[in-house]
Design a protein around this motif. Structure first.
Motif, PDB file in Angstrom:
ATOM      1  N   ASP A   1       0.836  -1.206   0.000  1.00 17.80           N
ATOM      2  CA  ASP A   1       0.000   0.000   0.000  1.00 17.80           C
ATOM      3  C   ASP A   1       0.868   1.252   0.000  1.00 17.80           C
ATOM      4  O   ASP A   1       0.652   2.183  -0.785  1.00 17.80           O
ATOM      5  CB  ASP A   1      -0.913  -0.038   1.232  1.00 17.80           C
ATOM      6  CG  ASP A   1      -1.902   1.120   1.263  1.00 17.80           C
ATOM      7  OD1 ASP A   1      -2.056   1.817   0.236  1.00 17.80           O
ATOM      8  OD2 ASP A   1      -2.546   1.317   2.317  1.00 17.80           O
TER       9      ASP A   1
ATOM     10  N   GLU B   1       1.377   4.072  -3.130  1.00 22.01           N
ATOM     11  CA  GLU B   1       1.084   5.491  -2.963  1.00 22.01           C
ATOM     12  C   GLU B   1       2.190   6.379  -3.519  1.00 22.01           C
ATOM     13  O   GLU B   1       1.945   7.503  -3.957  1.00 22.01           O
ATOM     14  CB  GLU B   1       0.868   5.809  -1.477  1.00 22.01           C
ATOM     15  CG  GLU B   1      -0.424   5.266  -0.890  1.00 22.01           C
ATOM     16  CD  GLU B   1      -1.647   5.946  -1.467  1.00 22.01           C
ATOM     17  OE1 GLU B   1      -1.583   7.168  -1.712  1.00 22.01           O
ATOM     18  OE2 GLU B   1      -2.653   5.251  -1.694  1.00 22.01           O
TER      19      GLU B   1
ATOM     20  N   THR C   1      -8.079  -0.795   0.102  1.00 23.75           N
ATOM     21  CA  THR C   1      -7.119  -0.491  -0.959  1.00 23.75           C
ATOM     22  C   THR C   1      -6.834  -1.725  -1.807  1.00 23.75           C
ATOM     23  O   THR C   1      -6.804  -1.657  -3.045  1.00 23.75           O
ATOM     24  CB  THR C   1      -5.793   0.032  -0.366  1.00 23.75           C
ATOM     25  OG1 THR C   1      -6.040   1.258   0.318  1.00 23.75           O
ATOM     26  CG2 THR C   1      -4.753   0.255  -1.452  1.00 23.75           C
TER      27      THR C   1
END
Length: 537
Positions: free
Chosen positions: A266, A270, A298
């Motif tokens: 994750d 990003e 996510t």
């Protein structure tokens, strides 16, 4: 008709029907078909047999997720010898205990970790030392590839029973010394079949190894992926960039991991422009403490992967609970993320009950807390040479059930949700850490008069060890040792993932009238801002 269940059947089947299909993508860049995989395992069986390894002998493997681990597992088990995979994150002293406790006769160690064995080789009963790169290892080690190149694959496979012990997987030693979990052909075969069913594994799957293969034999994927004729993609460690690269390059369809890996992915996503899928749709299973709902969101909504949670233990195969319950979770509902992070329901041919102190099942009201008990064909045979511990594990509150020591509630659909733990276990990044071991280590420091170690919430690891220390001068404001010094003290004596990074100096520890430390009070204080006293990462 009754046919014995043998773990050797998995590779035998793959060779028979998928011999020309790609089986392994190695970390070295090599690729092996199932016939080549089987031939290398056969040659290793010949090498070990020529050196005196017989049915029942323990052979240890210390290796990250490489093709050598897969080949070693089958090369060992084809002889009826006992595959004993070791955690590659331990210290030489840990290995001295494990090799001595199991009476290991031979070890196959990756070149990066062989020095830890070399340091204690004179203290253990092991006689045969093999590595995958002898040129990189100090001491007298034989080279894996050289050995199998010099022999023909003509070993003699002994007669085996499904009740023979075929693997010993060591626990993390959360309540004292690690215990060797004995697993038979039968328990391994049936747990691999359960994994195949509940993870929906098919022959066109491409499985990426992020979960360590030493970890309960990689939740059975050493067997399940092999037996189905699917493809193994090996790794030497967990790296977010590499995981995404492999997913795209190899069209990965499935991976299992610790929740911290999902958080790592994750964070990487990003900050980087990466594709989350190759040509195959992706699904992922996490185990241990569940990841935060935001991470699950996510994974499903941004990555486009299907998520499920798994619950288990080394003693249980480990599969004893799964949130892979499509009919019990509305995929269009906002509550699906909260349900998917639960430890779920029992798989086929498995019974789970959450019981009170008298062994009675608690109501399915999502409020009543009890200990999780389990019965199933995938549950261990017992602890290696520890009959008393085995008896207690199966007969404490209810006879004939394995007692997990985990406390949970059950919702109206029968889905588990772990709330706390009876034992003093810290689960950090998917690894079990013993608070007792950390306390014993810190007690060895002259500046520590008293200490209690508990799990502390960590966004990255879910939980991390925290030590509450009463200093020897009774002055927590001016202790004779610093937090950093105690951290370094544990680093010098323990495996890296066990290091205590958080220390709080206190005047005293809460204790009962009999002097037992009330860790629950410390945990309530530490987790006051959290939803539960179980790490969410």
């Amino acid at each position: 008709m009754e046919v014995p269940l043998l773990v050797t059947d998995f590779l035998d089947r793959a060779r028979k029907y998928y011999g020309d299909e790609e089986a392994i993508v190695a970390t070295t860049g090599e690729r092996f078909t199932y016939e080549e995989f089987g031939d290398r395992a056969d040659r290793l069986s010949t090498v070990l047999q020529d050196r005196g390894i017989e049915k029942g002998d323990r052979v240890a493997v210390l290796d990250p997720n490489t093709h050598y681990q897969l080949e070693s597992a089958y090369g060992i088990m084809q002889l009826g010898a006992v595959h004993t995979p070791l955690n590659y994150r331990l210290t030489p002293e840990d290995y001295e205990y494990l090799l001595s406790d199991s009476g290991t006769k031979a070890i196959i160690a990756d070149y990066e970790y062989a020095d830890k064995i070399e340091a204690i080789r004179d203290e253990v009963p092991t006689e045969i030392f093999i590595t995958n790169d002898a040129d990189e290892v100090e001491g007298d080690w034989e080279d894996f590839d050289d050995l199998i190149a010099d022999v023909e694959p003509d070993y003699e496979r002994p007669e085996m029973s499904e009740d023979d012990v075929i693997t010993i997987n060591y626990t993390s030693g959360t309540t004292g010394d690690p215990k060797g979990v004995m697993r038979t052909h039968r328990t391994e075969s049936l747990h691999a079949q359960l994994v195949t069913i509940h993870h929906e594994i098919t022959d066109d799957d491409v499985y990426l190894w992020t979960l360590p293969m030493f970890h309960v034999n990689g939740w059975g994927h050493i067997y399940a992926i092999t037996g189905m004729g699917a493809k193994h993609v090996c790794t030497r460690g967990v790296d977010a960039e590499e995981i995404f690269q492999q997913i795209n390059d190899e069209d990965v369809s499935f991976l299992c991991c610790a929740p911290t890996v999902l958080s790592m992915l994750d964070e990487y996503y990003e900050e980087n422009d990466v594709s989350t899928e190759g040509d195959n749709p992706m699904r992922v299973t996490a185990a241990g403490a569940a990841p935060p709902e935001s991470v699950i969101r996510t994974v499903e909504e941004t990555f486009g992967w299907h998520f499920r949670q798994l619950y288990g233990a080394t003693e249980t195969g480990p599969l004893i609970g799964t949130s892979a319950t499509r009919r019990l979770i509305d995929e269009d509902s906002e509550e699906r993320f909260a349900l998917k992070k639960r430890q779920g329901i029992a798989p086929l041919a498995t019974e789970i009950e959450v019981v009170d102190d008298d062994g009675n099942e608690v109501p399915w009201d999502d409020e009543s807390i009890g200990e999780i008990l389990v019965r199933g064909n995938q549950v261990m045979e017992g602890y290696w040479e520890k009959p008393e511990e085995t008896d207690e594990a199966f007969n404490d509150k209810r006879e004939g059930w394995f007692h997990t020591g985990d406390l949970a509630v059950v919702n109206e659909k029968g889905m588990l949700s772990i709330q706390d733990r009876e034992k003093d276990i810290i689960i950090s990044g998917g690894e079990n850490i013993s608070s007792i071991e950390l306390e014993d280590t810190l007690f060895d420091h002259e500046a520590v008069a008293d200490v209690a170690v508990i799990p502390s919430p960590s966004e990255k690891w879910g939980e991390t060890p925290k030590a509450f220390v009463v200093p020897s001068n009774d002055d927590p404001q001016n202790p004779p040792v610093s937090e950093d010094e105690l951290t370094e003290f544990t680093r010098e004596r323990l495996a890296g993932y066990k290091v205590v990074h958080r220390v709080e100096f206190v005047n005293s520890l809460p204790k009962t009238a009999t002097g037992k430390i009330q860790k629950y009070e410390l945990q309530e204080q530490e987790w006051d801002e959290e939803e539960s006293m179980v790490g969410q990462g």
